[in-house]
Design a protein around this motif. Sequence first.
Motif, PDB file in Angstrom:
ATOM      1  N   LYS A  32      26.765 -15.255  -8.455  1.00 52.76           N
ATOM      2  CA  LYS A  32      27.798 -14.845  -7.506  1.00 52.76           C
ATOM      3  C   LYS A  32      29.152 -15.508  -7.816  1.00 52.76           C
ATOM      4  CE  LYS A  32      26.445 -14.569  -3.319  1.00 52.76           C
ATOM      5  NZ  LYS A  32      26.015 -14.947  -1.979  1.00 52.76           N
ATOM      6  N   SER A  35      32.115 -14.495 -11.510  1.00 52.23           N
ATOM      7  CA  SER A  35      33.371 -13.741 -11.638  1.00 52.23           C
ATOM      8  C   SER A  35      34.581 -14.606 -11.273  1.00 52.23           C
ATOM      9  CB  SER A  35      33.333 -12.471 -10.793  1.00 52.23           C
ATOM     10  OG  SER A  35      33.065 -12.779  -9.437  1.00 52.23           O
ATOM     11  N   THR A 176      36.290 -10.254  -5.772  1.00 56.14           N
ATOM     12  CA  THR A 176      35.345  -9.845  -4.741  1.00 56.14           C
ATOM     13  C   THR A 176      33.907  -9.871  -5.267  1.00 56.14           C
ATOM     14  OG1 THR A 176      35.588  -7.523  -5.349  1.00 56.14           O
ATOM     15  CG2 THR A 176      37.042  -8.358  -3.613  1.00 56.14           C
ATOM     16  N   THR A 177      32.984  -9.832  -4.334  1.00 50.21           N
ATOM     17  CA  THR A 177      31.564  -9.702  -4.646  1.00 50.21           C
ATOM     18  C   THR A 177      31.036  -8.518  -3.848  1.00 50.21           C
ATOM     19  OG1 THR A 177      30.783 -11.092  -2.818  1.00 50.21           O
ATOM     20  CG2 THR A 177      31.381 -12.217  -4.873  1.00 50.21           C
ATOM     21  N   ASN A 178      29.741  -8.256  -3.976  1.00 50.65           N
ATOM     22  CA  ASN A 178      29.163  -7.154  -3.205  1.00 50.65           C
ATOM     23  C   ASN A 178      28.897  -7.552  -1.753  1.00 50.65           C
ATOM     24  OD1 ASN A 178      27.033  -8.844  -3.650  1.00 50.65           O
ATOM     25  ND2 ASN A 178      25.722  -7.331  -4.655  1.00 50.65           N
ATOM     26  N   GLU A 179      29.202  -8.793  -1.387  1.00 55.15           N
ATOM     27  CA  GLU A 179      29.087  -9.241   0.003  1.00 55.15           C
ATOM     28  C   GLU A 179      30.475  -9.225   0.630  1.00 55.15           C
ATOM     29  OE1 GLU A 179      27.022 -12.955   0.424  1.00 55.15           O
ATOM     30  OE2 GLU A 179      25.590 -12.415  -1.139  1.00 55.15           O
ATOM     31  N   GLU A 180      30.594  -8.545   1.749  1.00 57.62           N
ATOM     32  CA  GLU A 180      31.889  -8.306   2.380  1.00 57.62           C
ATOM     33  C   GLU A 180      32.707  -9.580   2.600  1.00 57.62           C
ATOM     34  OE1 GLU A 180      33.660  -6.663   6.605  1.00 57.62           O
ATOM     35  OE2 GLU A 180      31.596  -6.211   6.077  1.00 57.62           O
ATOM     36  N   THR A 182      32.399 -12.548   1.087  1.00 57.60           N
ATOM     37  CA  THR A 182      32.411 -13.489  -0.030  1.00 57.60           C
ATOM     38  C   THR A 182      33.428 -13.016  -1.059  1.00 57.60           C
ATOM     39  OG1 THR A 182      30.087 -14.038   0.341  1.00 57.60           O
ATOM     40  CG2 THR A 182      31.007 -14.619  -1.789  1.00 57.60           C
ATOM     41  N   TYR A 183      34.596 -13.669  -1.029  1.00 60.67           N
ATOM     42  CA  TYR A 183      35.655 -13.353  -1.986  1.00 60.67           C
ATOM     43  C   TYR A 183      36.546 -14.578  -2.135  1.00 60.67           C
ATOM     44  CZ  TYR A 183      38.503 -12.558   2.206  1.00 60.67           C
ATOM     45  OH  TYR A 183      39.154 -12.704   3.404  1.00 60.67           O
TER      46      TYR A 183
END
Length: 192
Positions: A32, A35, A176-180, A182-183
């Motif tokens: 996670k 990136s 960004t990540t695929n979790e809203e 979590t960026y």
Amino acid sequence: MNFKDKFHNWRRKQRWNKQYRKGRWDNLKGEKERSRYEKIIEFSNKYGNKNPDILDLGSGEGVLLDYFNSSTISSFDGMDFSSVSIKKANETNREKGSFVCADLHSFKPENSYDIIVLNEAFYYIHETKKSEVIETMIKHLKPNGIFLVSIYREGLGCWEYFKNETFKELDFTTVTTNEEKTYWKIGVYKLA
């Protein structure tokens, strides 16, 4: 900082050490975070001096160093508030890496750097000390050096210290990540 703030700072240090002992921050080595670290490396390569000397403030166990190609850097100094994380960082033999435990509120680097990374650390600095910490780091930035600032989510009370007449913003992005929720926001700055 007043006595109460110093006490809370001491308690926070105890909490960080406990969390590192229990493995709470092992996720920093996970997919996670990749990136975010890769964007820091990309910005370092794009805007930083060649073969840079790097200071990572908030280095934890030294994960960021693991993303650099050691043949492209001169040195990497990591600093963190947690003595447990620094002990773990120093247990791993990393070429060109050196790690120290210190409090960012009073830390005075011994060297000058091409790249200074505020790695998820700036928002932990007491409001009354943020300008002083930046001034100290500016004194240790080499000519044409850059600040790389990585902040989890919005970083309220942080960006105004870099988005002003002292600095020129070279780049800014949101990773960004695929979790809203979590960026990270990452900015690159030079002295104006």
